[in-house]
Structure formats: structure tokens, C-alpha cells
Design a protein around this motif. Structure first.
Motif, mmCIF file in Angstrom:
data_model
loop_
_atom_site.group_PDB
_atom_site.id
_atom_site.type_symbol
_atom_site.label_atom_id
_atom_site.label_comp_id
_atom_site.label_asym_id
_atom_site.label_seq_id
_atom_site.Cartn_x
_atom_site.Cartn_y
_atom_site.Cartn_z
ATOM 1 N N GLN A 208 -74.532 24.215 1.901
ATOM 2 C CA GLN A 208 -73.137 24.187 1.452
ATOM 3 C C GLN A 208 -72.693 25.518 0.855
ATOM 4 O OE1 GLN A 208 -74.163 20.623 -0.954
ATOM 5 N NE2 GLN A 208 -72.193 19.816 -0.248
ATOM 6 N N GLU A 213 -72.822 26.347 8.492
ATOM 7 C CA GLU A 213 -74.182 25.831 8.569
ATOM 8 C C GLU A 213 -75.084 26.817 9.300
ATOM 9 O OE1 GLU A 213 -75.886 21.389 9.329
ATOM 10 O OE2 GLU A 213 -74.795 22.264 11.020
ATOM 11 N N TYR A 235 -74.236 17.931 7.394
ATOM 12 C CA TYR A 235 -72.942 17.572 7.979
ATOM 13 C C TYR A 235 -73.113 16.534 9.087
ATOM 14 C CZ TYR A 235 -71.706 21.778 5.376
ATOM 15 O OH TYR A 235 -71.539 22.709 4.378
ATOM 16 N N ASN A 236 -73.540 16.968 10.256
ATOM 17 C CA ASN A 236 -73.737 16.044 11.380
ATOM 18 C C ASN A 236 -75.016 16.457 12.092
ATOM 19 O OD1 ASN A 236 -73.623 14.874 14.093
ATOM 20 N ND2 ASN A 236 -71.562 14.200 13.512
#
Length: 482
Positions: A208, A213, A235-236
Motif C-alpha cells: 500500500q 502494486e 488488492y486482487n
């Protein structure tokens, strides 16, 4: 770690140890030699066995036992203790004998894992701390061993410091987890003190902190190219985490010729995500990339993940290990089993209860473990009087613990005495092994148990028998006190 450097642990005792000690002195019992056993009544998590741990801290405690003038002043202020007793404490030193099973030994209910022979006040005053240390570390070592066995050869790291019950719970818990089979810890100070290898890479905050990323991953790979383990679920995981990790590996590690790297997952459906991650990494040519997972794991979750086909190389196990969350109390107790009369004769003592499981095994005892000569596996444990010697060249009948009217014949076996002398006349006579030796010993001894004893659910009841002489002593004491 010598906790005596931080506090005077002589004062870490239940208050009644002091009131009893004062009472013993006023009644002339201060020099009466007595025997206490440490044992437990039930294995944690309904398991088939436990792991002994904490002996090193017991040794440090005994060697540092003393009462300071500040302690004496506090006790005088309570207006309960006579000056003769306070003078006794001022010059206090442990003069007794201690025997114990080595750390890392698999142990079973109701058998003595440590025995104290000492003058009454000395034996009484050390009760609380001995139980505290042995109960805590044996609990964590036992839980760790269950987790390690569930991982089936994969690396397990202890990750629980931030959820431990206090600083010593984290530090000594990491030590106990290592004895039980964990490969390392996230607790830096446990590495510094005990050599329990500490490791770790990044938290979500690292990811973060950067504008993207990918940048977070790239910068980490640049700083630590030989230890690039990237946390991919900020995140994903599938849409950005793993693709960005692969991109960073390609851009930073590949030009350096480095093929060793890893990713970590801390959330989500770990079975599904690790399968997909393995596929994506392999297709990108990163077949050597290791996959590690964390997130409230225990032996049952690990077992289920692997049964479901999860592709995992390393487990980071935190709160459910360091707190033994499923059963956070190891029920070790400290019970008087004998005293010596003026002639030096050992007089057995027994505690009787309406709860049969709380009836103690009296007398000064020794403990054997029988190993089958054909398999090398442990067959049974055997408690007998201290002056008894087992002849393992002859067949021996023992009780079935599930039905005492039945007998089992043990044959072609080797008997190993489990207790080793630790203190003699207050002096340390035991050579403390290196922690790596303790861990290796633990894993080898667990391997000597039959798989049926090691089952997580409904394990086979391991034989822990009393010799006929010891049984007769116990039975006669029960009759006398009926």
C-alpha cells in the motif's frame, strides 16, 4: 533466554506456598524430605500424546532461586510470617534432587514427567513456576507437533507473536514451537536468544505504501533479490497480485539469473487460489517459485487444504498455534507422592478423589519406555518403584489401560529408562543439549510412535502401566483410606 535477568522469579509463586512454608518451619517440618511428581491427566485436543518442553527454563529458575531484601521487606509487611521464616528465605538455596524426561519426549497422561526430592519448604516453593513453565511450553510444543504432522513434510513457520499472551508467551512459545517441529519463527528475539531461525518479508502495508502494486513488488525484488517473497492478495490476487509478481520476477530476478522466489497468500479460498497461482506461475516459467499461505491456520485446516489438492510449499501458523486456541490449558499438576521418615525410609502418599482420574500414583517412581526390537516402535510405558529394575530379556505382562482386568504380554523389547538426573543436592548434573538437538530428538521420538497413536481423531490409547509392586502399594493405600 534467562528470564531471571528481568524479574526475581522466586516471588512468582502462589501465596499459599509461602504460608505453608512458614507453617512447615513453625512445626519443625522444614527439613522433612518429600517427593513431588509433575504429571498431567489428559492430552490437549483429545490427542494421543503430548510433548515435554520447558526443562531449560526450569534449570535456569532453580539456579537463580533467591529472595532479595526487597522481597523480605514485602513479606514482613504482610504481617503473616515469623522472623525465623524470613531469615530462612534470606539464605534460601535449593538443595534437592530433580529428575525429568528430556525436552522433546512424547509423554502420556498420569506418568511423572518431572520428580522433585527436596526439603518440604524448598519443594513447595518451586511448585508454581515449574508448573507455569512446563505447562506452557509443553502445550505449545504439542500443538506445534500436530500442525507440523498435518503439513506432511512441508515447511511450517510460527507466526504468532502479536497474538501471544504476553511477551514471554511469544518468546518461549516460539522456542516450544521449534521443539515441536516448526522450522522457524517470525519472532526476531527468539532467533537472537535461542537461534530459532527468524524470517519474514512484507506486510500489506508495504504494498500500500507505493503508488502501484507492481512498483512495490519491483522495489522489494531489487532490495532483496535472493529473498523475494511477495504478498499477492492486497488488492486482487488473480487479476493483479500474481501477474504483477510475475512481472517483477521477470524484470528484476530473471536478468540476474535468480530462479528462487516465492509468493504468499493471506486470505481467500486458499485451495482454489493456490491451484490457480501454481498454474499461472508455471505457465510463466517460474516453476521454482514457492507458494506459502497464512491466515488463522491450524492442523485441521491444513489437513483439509491438502486433501482438497491445495498446492502449498510453506505454512505460516499464528494465533491458533501460539495460544493453542483450541485447548489453551495444559493440565499439569504437582502432587506429593512420598515423604521420608527419620530413618530415611520412603513412605508413599496418595491423594484420593471421587473423580477416579484425580487419584494419584504414590511413591518414588521410575519410568520406562518399551520399544519393540522388531519395529523400533514404542509399545508401552511402565511405572515402577525406584528400586525395581526391568529385565527386558524376559516377557512381561502389563495391564490394558482400557480394561484393567485384561493383560497384555510384552516380548522381544528393549526397556529405556526415561528419567534423567537434572539436579543432585542442589547442583546441576545435566548437560543441556543444543536446541537443534532437542528438536531432532523430538521428531525422532514422535516417529517411534505408531500411527494409530498419532491420529488426530480417536487415537489409540497408549499403554501406561504400573508394576505389580506399585499397583499393590496404590491398592493398599486406597483400602486404608476408604
Amino acid at each position: 533466554m534467562n528470564t531471571q535477568d528481568q524479574f526475581n522469579m522466586a516471588m512468582l509463586c502462589d501465596f499459599y506456598e509461602l504460608t505453608m512454608g512458614n507453617g512447615y518451619l513453625k512445626n519443625g517440618y522444614q527439613d522433612k524430605i518429600c517427593y513431588f511428581d509433575v504429571f498431567f491427566r489428559r492430552c490437549p485436543d483429545q490427542g494421543g500424546f503430548a510433548i515435554a518442553a520447558g526443562l531449560q527454563q526450569v534449570i535456569e529458575y532453580i539456579q537463580n532461586l533467591h529472595f532479595s531484601e526487597e522481597d523480605i521487606a514485602y513479606l514482613r509487611g504482610r504481617e503473616l510470617f515469623c522472623e525465623e521464616f524470613l531469615d530462612y528465605l534470606r539464605n534460601f538455596k535449593f538443595h534437592g534432587d530433580i529428575w525429568a524426561v528430556p525436552e522433546g519426549t512424547p509423554i502420556f497422561p498420569r506418568e511423572p514427567i518431572l520428580t522433585v526430592r527436596a526439603p518440604a519448604i524448598e519443594a513447595q516453593l518451586i511448585e508454581t513456576y515449574l508448573l507455569l513453565v512446563l505447562n506452557h511450553q509443553s502445550l505449545i510444543a504439542t500443538k506445534a507437533n500436530r500442525v507440523v504432522r498435518a503439513a506432511d513434510g512441508r515447511t511450517v513457520l510460527e507466526f504468532g507473536s502479536r497474538r501471544a499472551q504476553g511477551a514471554y508467551g511469544a518468546i518461549l512459545g516460539a522456542r516450544a514451537a521449534y521443539i515441536g517441529g516448526c522450522h522457524g519463527t517470525a519472532c526476531t528475539i527468539s532467533d537472537q536468544i535461542f537461534g530459532v531461525r527468524a524470517s519474514g518479508t512484507m506486510a500489506h502495508s508495504w504494498v500500500q505504501m507505493f503508488d502501484s502494486e507492481y512498483e512495490a513488488f519491483k522495489k522489494y525484488c531489487e532490495v532483496y533479490p535472493n529473498n523475494a517473497v511477495l504478498l499477492v492478495d492486497t488488492y486482487n490476487t488473480l487479476k493483479s497480485g500474481i501477474p504483477n509478481a510475475i512481472r517483477a520476477f521477470n524484470d528484476v530476478l530473471k536478468p540476474l539469473g535468480i530462479t528462487s522466489c516465492g509468493i504468499r497468500l493471506d486470505s481467500g479460498d486458499l485451495t482454489y487460489l493456490t491451484k490457480k497461482a501454481r498454474q499461472m506461475l508455471d505457465e510463466a516459467g517460474w516453476t521454482g517459485c514457492k507458494i506459502s499461505v497464512s491466515n488463522s491456520l491450524d492442523e485441521y485446516i491444513i489437513q483439509d487444504l491438502l486433501r482438497q489438492g491445495a498446492v502449498i510449499d510453506m505454512f505460516g501458523v499464528g494465533e491458533r498455534l501460539i495460544t493453542a486456541r483450541s485447548e489453551p490449558v495444559f493440565g499439569g499438576v504437582y502432587k506429593l507422592v512420598a515423604i521420608e521418615n527419620e530413618a530415611g525410609e520412603v513412605i508413599p502418599k496418595i491423594k484420593i478423589s471421587a473423580d477416579v482420574g484425580k487419584i494419584t500414583n504414590p511413591h518414588f517412581k521410575k519410568l520406562y519406555r518399551f520399544f519393540g526390537n522388531d519395529t523400533g516402535k514404542a509399545i508401552a510405558d511402565y511405572m515402577c518403584l525406584q528400586d525395581e529394575i526391568v529385565d527386558d530379556s524376559k516377557d512381561l505382562e502389563i495391564f490394558d489401560p482400557d480394561a484393567t482386568w485384561k493383560r497384555k504380554t510384552v516380548y522381544d523389547f528393549t526397556a529405556k529408562e526415561l528419567h534423567v538426573p537434572i539436579f543432585k543436592n542442589g547442583e546441576l548434573v545435566y548437560q543441556t543439549p543444543d536446541l537443534n538437538e532437542v528438536r531432532a530428538y523430538c521428531l525422532a521420538q514422535v516417529d517411534s510412535l505408531w500411527d494409530e497413536v498419532k491420529r488426530f481423531d480417536n487415537p489409540h490409547t497408549y499403554y501406561v502401566d504400573l508394576s505389580q509392586k506399585l499397583y499393590d502399594v496404590k491398592f493398599n493405600l486406597l483400602k486404608e483410606n476408604a
